[in-house]
Design a protein around this motif. Sequence first.
Motif, PDB file in Angstrom:
ATOM      1  N   LYS A 186     -37.969  10.785 -20.685  1.00  0.00           N
ATOM      2  CA  LYS A 186     -37.989   9.972 -21.902  1.00  0.00           C
ATOM      3  C   LYS A 186     -37.039   8.787 -21.760  1.00  0.00           C
ATOM      4  O   LYS A 186     -37.385   7.646 -22.112  1.00  0.00           O
ATOM      5  CB  LYS A 186     -37.580  10.826 -23.105  1.00  0.00           C
ATOM      6  N   LEU A 194     -39.944  -0.013 -22.536  1.00  0.00           N
ATOM      7  CA  LEU A 194     -39.363  -0.864 -23.569  1.00  0.00           C
ATOM      8  C   LEU A 194     -38.814  -2.159 -22.979  1.00  0.00           C
ATOM      9  O   LEU A 194     -39.020  -3.248 -23.538  1.00  0.00           O
ATOM     10  CB  LEU A 194     -38.245  -0.113 -24.306  1.00  0.00           C
ATOM     11  N   LEU A 234     -31.159  -2.522 -28.403  1.00  0.00           N
ATOM     12  CA  LEU A 234     -32.370  -1.920 -28.968  1.00  0.00           C
ATOM     13  C   LEU A 234     -32.763  -0.644 -28.217  1.00  0.00           C
ATOM     14  O   LEU A 234     -33.177   0.341 -28.829  1.00  0.00           O
ATOM     15  CB  LEU A 234     -33.521  -2.930 -28.933  1.00  0.00           C
ATOM     16  N   LYS A 237     -30.570   2.117 -29.238  1.00  0.00           N
ATOM     17  CA  LYS A 237     -30.867   2.512 -30.614  1.00  0.00           C
ATOM     18  C   LYS A 237     -32.053   3.482 -30.687  1.00  0.00           C
ATOM     19  O   LYS A 237     -32.077   4.390 -31.520  1.00  0.00           O
ATOM     20  CB  LYS A 237     -31.156   1.276 -31.468  1.00  0.00           C
ATOM     21  N   VAL A 238     -33.055   3.272 -29.825  1.00  0.00           N
ATOM     22  CA  VAL A 238     -34.223   4.167 -29.825  1.00  0.00           C
ATOM     23  C   VAL A 238     -34.047   5.300 -28.818  1.00  0.00           C
ATOM     24  O   VAL A 238     -34.985   6.024 -28.500  1.00  0.00           O
ATOM     25  CB  VAL A 238     -35.527   3.384 -29.553  1.00  0.00           C
ATOM     26  N   GLU A 239     -32.815   5.414 -28.283  1.00  0.00           N
ATOM     27  CA  GLU A 239     -32.425   6.537 -27.419  1.00  0.00           C
ATOM     28  C   GLU A 239     -33.206   6.598 -26.109  1.00  0.00           C
ATOM     29  O   GLU A 239     -33.652   7.664 -25.679  1.00  0.00           O
ATOM     30  CB  GLU A 239     -32.536   7.865 -28.181  1.00  0.00           C
TER      31      GLU A 239
END
Length: 527
Positions: A186, A194, A234, A237-239
């Motif tokens: 992940k 991303l 960013l 922030k979304v790990e």
Amino acid sequence: MDLLVSSLVIAIAVAFSNIIARYTKHIAGTYINLLMGVIVAAIPWTNHLVLGFNNEVFMILILAPLLFFEGQTTPLLMVGKKAKSIIGVAVILAVGSAIVATVITSRLLLLSLPVALTIVAIATPTDATAFDAVVEGRKIPQPIRNILKMESLFNDATGIILLQAGILWLTTGHLSFWQNTTAFFKSAVGGLILGAILAFIVMAFRQYFVRSTNNVISSQTLFYLLTPFLIYFLAEKVEVSGIIAVVTAGLVHNSEANRSRFSSPRQMHLGIQLINLMTEVLNSAVFVILGISLARILVSHSQILFGSLTWLIVGVVVYGLLLICRYLYARLFVSDRRRKTAWLFSLGGVHGTVTLAMTFSIANQISLQLFNFIIVVETVVIILSMLVPTILFKFLLLIDGDAEIRTTELARIRHDMVTKGIESLEVMALSPTVKAIVVYDLQDQIRKNTLGSFFEQWHAFTANKAGLTKLQGVEQRRALMHALDVERDYLFQLEKNHLASPDDIDEIYSELLLAESLVLDPRNQML
């Protein structure tokens, strides 16, 4: 305000250490940066001005842009071709060596497995900048350099996931293989996707304006400089992995730069200069910060250092085990499996401030006593990883004498070129005043003018713009362009007759074109 003052002190230390490095050519510049950091920490006044190491600030303000710029200097095509070997060194080698080193360290030194994994995970990421420091001035095969650079760009995410697994194991008493494997994919794949998406959006936005009449170079440059910070922020922030995201963004921008360099030459040239400047400054800042941090660690943890030698033994064993794992991996899986290549690869796994940042990131997750122990262990690993290859490379690698020879050759070509340019002025009917000014400008190309002559010219120009009339100004420009044209022709003849290296000619030729732009381009003139 404190952060601003701290940054200012570090910036001044970087500036002075880089100047000093010019006078100590037999010592790598990064070691001078490291020593300057130690000096800053040793002086109570400057040490008080610099804030304590903050891993989050370091990652977003130093590491994110540095990795972005390093990614941008790496062709995406090369990453595609080397994908198999990158996965091998950044994932398989990292995880495999971590498992081996964790088990052996635990059993050999009677440490619990979670503690051993935490220590080893922190020591997993390698540092390309630190590697450049230990290999500076010596010849190393380009394939080895490339694979070590790729490894350092992508193995940080692996180290972070391993560290998270170690901390989770340490705090809960359980290690979930599937949970950590899922977290790794992940983080890494999420960061990759991303980073690519955000970079593509930024690229499309910038390209839309650069190809229109509404392009604003200042705004474009700001967007460009803010890109790594925004993408890293960013992603975190979304790990997902902010490190992988900024590296991927840099790779995407490499292809952009290659296919849009002539759409706005001023913007492209400014961008390239900014990359070079920021990379050099950030690389130096990394080692100044490392020097400050190491000095503070040694002072603040003196009780642990002198109370027992367990920290030293653990540090030596961890570094030694990781070194052996790297050597065996190179002998089994690297395309060139010779013994010397394996040693170069294993010793090239140098650790730096990323290791330090990961150590500080767990300060609030474990007991103070354990944190103090781990931080001195990691300090040993960092110092050994830099010191050992610095010594051994003296025997394994030849001195890179080509750089010194090239410097001498460049100086000779420049001198002959400028001589031709000055001689060409004899055929022109120039007034003595204009001729003297033009000769001074041409001699500046080889730094032949003294400090005294500079101040004479400065005073004359300041007092009355060198006393030139409008007509004489045109005459000066015409004379400069004539002389620079002669110099360009001289370089062309050298290359045409194979009397100099094309690389040497290209370097001087590019400087000459920049000099001409200062004469011709109104936007480059400070008059």
